[in-house]
Every structure is written in structure tokens, then in C-alpha cells.
Design an enzyme around this catalytic site. Structure first.
Site, PDB file in Angstrom:
ATOM      1  N   TYR A   1       0.826  -1.153  -0.016  1.00  0.00           N
ATOM      2  CA  TYR A   1      -0.004  -0.062   0.185  1.00  0.00           C
ATOM      3  C   TYR A   1       1.004   1.415   0.095  1.00  0.00           C
ATOM      4  CZ  TYR A   1      -3.646  -3.379   1.315  1.00  0.00           C
ATOM      5  OH  TYR A   1      -4.685  -4.162   1.184  1.00  0.00           O
TER       6      TYR A   1
ATOM      7  N   TYR B   1     -11.657  -0.871   0.280  1.00  0.00           N
ATOM      8  CA  TYR B   1     -11.724  -0.508   1.547  1.00  0.00           C
ATOM      9  C   TYR B   1     -10.347   0.265   2.169  1.00  0.00           C
ATOM     10  CZ  TYR B   1      -8.485  -4.089   3.660  1.00  0.00           C
ATOM     11  OH  TYR B   1      -7.485  -4.643   4.202  1.00  0.00           O
ATOM     12  N   ARG B   2      -9.527  -0.099   1.290  1.00  0.00           N
ATOM     13  CA  ARG B   2      -8.094   0.404   1.669  1.00  0.00           C
ATOM     14  C   ARG B   2      -7.267   0.302   0.262  1.00  0.00           C
ATOM     15  NH1 ARG B   2      -4.376  -3.417   5.506  1.00  0.00           N
ATOM     16  NH2 ARG B   2      -2.568  -1.981   5.966  1.00  0.00           N
TER      17      ARG B   2
END
Ligand code: ADP
Length: 538
Positions: A99, A484-485
Site C-alpha cells: 500500500y 476499503y484500503r
């Protein structure tokens, strides 16, 4: 090579900033170029930034890093950032791999690395909670519980070296019944962008004895403002833990065909809504089962196809035959007393017997009645349902080439399995077309599925993987879903999907940002949150 500087800051001012940071935390805790000082990364490196860059042209490198030990130091750093108007980028342990790691959105931000704030403030065995600082890892918490022989099984995610607090704030999850970390959070302390300290919930009461017991407090709950956010720096977090059970059962359910996915998922989510399955089952496809297979012949079948294209479906079918397994496998566990666990298992067997070809497997661990199990009574497992932390899955990331990385595409879908199957077919085809393998890591909950597609890529494939990601995102949005992310490269894109009433939510959050952080010093761009004055978004 010229130094990377924070935006709008000249070199002389930057040196003053570094000197003042050094006065706050000591020279050893300032990295003057961001090239050293981070916790060890997946390739043994200690540089700050993204270990798995998707779009190199974005150049998301920090200018420096600072590592405070005390809350008062965090306050001083924030005040300094306001004085000189330079951006910080908050990380706890910086293991947000896939991420963005420790990479900031705005090039030249100074990484505020909190890994030295690693106090376990309290672990309460009776009420099963922990209060931790940002630098506490899942390994640290697990080891603490083992050393003190507490009857607790803290949750862990797939890889245990991340921060308990950081993972929770990112809405990460783990594998015990308390694995939905953001739902288990109770108690929070935050340094605001002006340096003031606030405690949420019951913690707002001086000397509160219920900081980590009752989340509500009195009046509005502000905890949510600090999730996936840049409105503050969280310095303490309370989390509810799973009490060690007397009896434990590892469970697997396999269905034979690809098109059996809706049956598998709808049955699981129904059992979860009824609290018969207590932790979130994770679902693997054949590829994932290949990587966890202990049969060397399986690797012999698939490894000739490792490279910069995908493993053909015919080859995966051959591997499936070799393993004698179903197309999909769900793994979960049952926790409780022997009576409850066995009764739940009977109900599970009965529900899954409705589809022929379904295969169930279980393994039990028990202790003398009245005694609680330790995780070592169970031992390490493929999925850490008992909470034993591991780094094993990191090995997988090298299969397309050394120095490989991954990203996760993580849409949220309804839990019937029908929507998941329709989305999966599109996403699988996209992935094959882009020359990557579809690696399923679907997590089923009572009322949603987190459909994680893990995309592994070799270093030279980052850009191509980034292009795939964008296509996956566009497809998902067309089907009515978002993530969601996400990776830092896509935060603005994801935020743009939350557009009800002309983006009223985003406008509201921006007012908060402008009010509490008028200089935009904390993690600009995080989750698509920017000050209204910013026109040049990185
Ligand atoms: P982990 O090591 O658990 O993977 P990181 O430290 O990389 O977690 O943090 C993940 C993300 O969570 C960061 O990029 C940041 O946006 C957010 N975050 C982490 N720690 C904090 C904190 N103490 N306060 C606010 N946000 C945080």
C-alpha cells in the site's frame, strides 16, 4: 545527487529544520536524507519509501525522517512543522507493504516514524484488552503475552511485523474472533495538528478506569476521524483481544468447481451472521493452494510457467488434480468449550452437506477441562487462527523474480457470493490479459466480503501492475464497488468514488482538515484528504 526537499522549502531552511528536529529527538533519530534508519524492509533495506513501487514516475520519496520516543516529542515535531510549514508523513512501523510502505504522497515530506514509541502500556487478562503505543508490533504483543503466560490470544494479520496500532487505523484485520481490528478498537489518544493531546471515548475523563472497556464515552465518537486519516497522530490505542479457549478446532471446507464459490460464500456468511463461525474464513483458489502445498510435484508442475506471464489455467487444473483438492478452500477455526465447538462443527457439516463434492476437514486441540489452551498446544498453522505471528508469506513474493513485490486490490462486496463470483470472473480475465496470476485471498464476514486479489510482480513489472490496478478499479466501480484500503497512488481515485450528494462527505472532512490543520502539515493527500488551498495534488 541533489537532496529531495520538502515542497516550498529551500536547502538552508531544510538544514535548520533538521537541526531543530535533532534538538528534539537527538541526532541519531533523524535521517537527513531518508535513505537510512527505517525498520528493515522486505529486501533487507533500511531506506524510507515504497519497497514495491507501482508507478516510478510518481517519485514519492521522502526528504528525511524523524523518530520520536515520547508523546511530548511528537507534539514538538508537529509544532515545528507548523512553524516552517513542511509536511510530515506519519507511520507507526512502516510495514504497510503493498500500500506504499513508508512512502508519502507528497514528495519531500518528512517521515514521522513512530516505531521507537513501542511501549505496551497495559495488557489486561481479566477483561481481555491491550493498550499499546504505535511501535508495538504483533510479534511484540504476542511475545509479551507468552512471557507473562496470559490466557489471551491476540489477533495477528498474515504478516506479524507490522504495528498493531497502524494496522488497526488502516482497517486491517487478523484471524482470531477479534480479528476485525477496527471493530475491536476501544480507547484512543491523539496528538492533534496543533500539538494538543486528545483522548477519545471514556479516555476523555481524567483518570478514567474504562479507557479500553467502553468505546462510547459521552457525546460524539471521534475515534473514526483518525482512521485512514490525516487529522491527527494516534499515540495510544486500546484493542480487545480473544481470551484463550479451552477447546479449539481448525477447519477447512473445499468445494470442487470454480462456479461453487457462491455456495461456499453464502453458506459461510450465513453461519457467521448466526455466530456459528466466529472468525473470518479466508478463501484460497487453486494457485494459492499450490503455494502452500507440501507436495513437491505441485511446484514441478507450475514453476516452469513462472515468469512475466500468467500460469495457464490448464496447468493450474493439472496442479489441482495432483493435489486432489477443490477449486476453492475456506479456512477458519472454532473456539470455546468442547461442547460448543463440536456442536458448531455439526451445524457446519450439516449446512455444507447440501452441495455434493464439498469436502470438510478438521483438527482439534483440547486441554483438561477448566484449563485454557496455549497457542503452543496448537502449534504453527498455515493461517494464524490462534494468533502466532509469522513472516512466512513474504517468501511467496519472489516467485516471479528476485526482489519481487505485491499489491492488493481489495474491493468490498456484499456477502452472498453471487456478486463476488461476477466480480471475480471480470477481475480474473483482466489479470490474465495483463499477464499476471490471480491469487485469491477472499475474507468473508457476516455482512461483507473483502475480496483481496494479491498481485505479485517482479521489480520490472511495477508499471504494468499499476496499469492492471487501474483497470481493476474501473471495472469494480462500474459494478458499483470500491476498495476499503488502497495503495498511495490510488487514494484520490478511491476517495472520488465516495460522491453521494456531490461529495458531501469529502467536503465535510476537508472543513475539518482546514480547521484543525490549516498549514496541511500532517500526511497531505492521505485517503484523498487535502486542504482546500492545495491545487497541485501530487
Ligand atoms: P504497519 O507497520 O502496521 O503496516 P504503518 O506504520 O505502515 O503500519 O501505517 C500504515 C498507515 O497507517 C500509515 O501510512 C498511516 O497512514 C497510518 N498510520 C500509522 N500510524 C499512525 C498513527 N500513529 N497515527 C495516524 N495514522 C497512522
Amino acid at each position: 545527487m541533489a537532496h529531495i526537499l520538502p515542497p516550498g522549502i529551500d536547502n538552508a531552511t531544510f538544514q535548520n529544520i533538521l537541526n531543530e528536529l535533532s534538538e528534539i529527538v537527538g541526532e541519531a533519530n533523524v535521517s537527513r536524507d531518508g535513505l537510512s534508519g527505517s525498520l528493515e524492509g522486505p529486501h533487507g533495506q533500511h531506506t524510507y519509501g515504497d519497497a514495491y513501487v507501482l508507478q516510478p514516475a510518481n517519485g514519492r520519496d521522502p526528504s528525511a525522517a524523524v523518530r520520536p520516543r515520547l508523546v511530548s516529542e511528537v507534539q514538538d515535531i508537529v509544532r515545528l512543522a507548523n512553524k516552517y510549514k513542511f509536511p510530515l508523513w506519519t507511520v507507526s512501523r512502516g510495514k504497510n507493504l503493498g500500500y506504499g510502505g513508508t512512502a508519502p504522497i507528497v514528495r519531500g515530506s518528512v517521515v514521522l516514524d513512530l516505531h521507537r514509541m513501542n511501549k505496551i502500556i497495559e495488557v489486561n487478562e481479566e477483561y481481555a484488552y491491550a493498550i499499546v503505543e504505535p511501535g508495538v508490533s504483533f510479534f511484540d504483543l504476542y511475545n509479551y503475552v507468552q512471557e507473562k503466560r496470559l490466557n489471551l490470544w491476540p489477533s495477528v494479520p498474515a504478516i506479524g511485523w507490522g504495528s498493531v496500532l497502524g494496522n488497526t487505523l488502516e482497517r486491517g484485520f487478523g484471524y482470531t474472533p477479534n480479528g476485525e481490528h477496527s471493530q475491536q478498537q476501544c480507547g484512543m489518544e491523539v496528538v492533534l495538528p496543533n500539538g494538543e493531546i486528545v483522548r477519545a471515548g471514556m479516555g476523555a475523563m481524567e483518570g478514567s478506569k474504562t479507557f479500553a472497556l467502553f468505546k462510547g464515552g459521552f457525546g460524539p465518537s471521534i475515534d473514526g476521524l483518525f482512521y485512514q486519516s490525516n487529522l491527527g497522530i494516534v499515540t495510544q490505542l486500546g484493542l480487545h483481544l480473544t481470551p484463550a479457549p479451552e477447546h479449539y478446532m481448525t477447519c477447512e471446507v473445499s468445494v470442487s468447481r470454480e462456479e461453487d464459490l457462491p455456495f461456499l460464500v453464502s453458506t459461510i456468511s450465513d453461519l457467521m451472521r448466526r455466530n456459528i463461525i466466529q472468525n473470518s474464513p479466508s478463501i484460497s483458489n487453486v494457485l494459492r493452494q499450490c503455494f502452500f502445498s507440501r507436495d513437491p510435484k505441485v511446484l514441478e508442475i507450475i514453476s516452469p510457467h513462472f515468469g512475466n506471464t500468467c500460469i495457464p489455467e490448464t496447468v493450474l487444473a493439472k496442479a489441482q488434480k495432483q493435489m486432489g483438492c477443490g477449486f476453492w478452500k475456506a479456512q477458519f477455526a472454532l473456539y470455546g468449550t468442547v461442547e460448543i465447538v463440536r456442536a458448531s462443527w455439526s451445524a457446519i457439516e450439516r449446512n455444507f452437506s447440501r452441495l455434493s463434492g464439498t469436502v470438510l476437514w478438521k483438527k482439534e486441540a483440547t486441554n483438561r477441562a477448566g484449563d485454557f489452551l496455549t497457542t503452543m498446544d496448537v502449534g504453527p498453522e498455515e493461517i494464524p487462527h490462534t494468533g502466532i505471528p509469522t513472516l512466512e508469506p513474504l517468501k511467496l513474493l519472489e516467485y516471479r523474480g528476485p526482489g519481487g513485490g505485491h499489491t492488493c486490490f481489495s474491493p468490498i462486496l456484499p456477502p452472498s457470493g453471487r456478486e463476488l463470483y461476477a466480480w471475480y470472473l471480470t477481475a480474473k480475465q483482466r489479470t490474465i490479459d495483463a499477464g499476471f496470476d490471480f491469487f485469491a485471498d477472499f475474507h468473508v464476514y457476516a455482512r461483507y466480503v473483502i475480496a483481496i486479489e494479491l498481485v505479485v510482480f517482479a521489480p520490472a513489472e511495477g508499471q504494468r501492475c499499476g496499469d492492471l490496478y487501474r483497470n481493476l478499479l474501473e471495472d469494480a466501480v462500474q459494478q458499483g464497488y470500491s476498495e476499503y484500503r488502497t495503495h498511495i497512488d490510488y487514494m484520490d481515485a478511491i476517495a472520488s468514488h465516495f460522491d453521494f450528494n456531490k461529495g458531501a462527505l469529502r467536503k465535510y472532512v476537508q472543513v475539518l482538515k482546514d480547521t484543525f490543520d490549516p498549514n496541511g502539515v500532517i500526511s497531505p493527500g492521505k485517503s484523498g484528504i487535502w486542504n482546500s488551498s492545495v491545487s497541485d495534488r501530487a
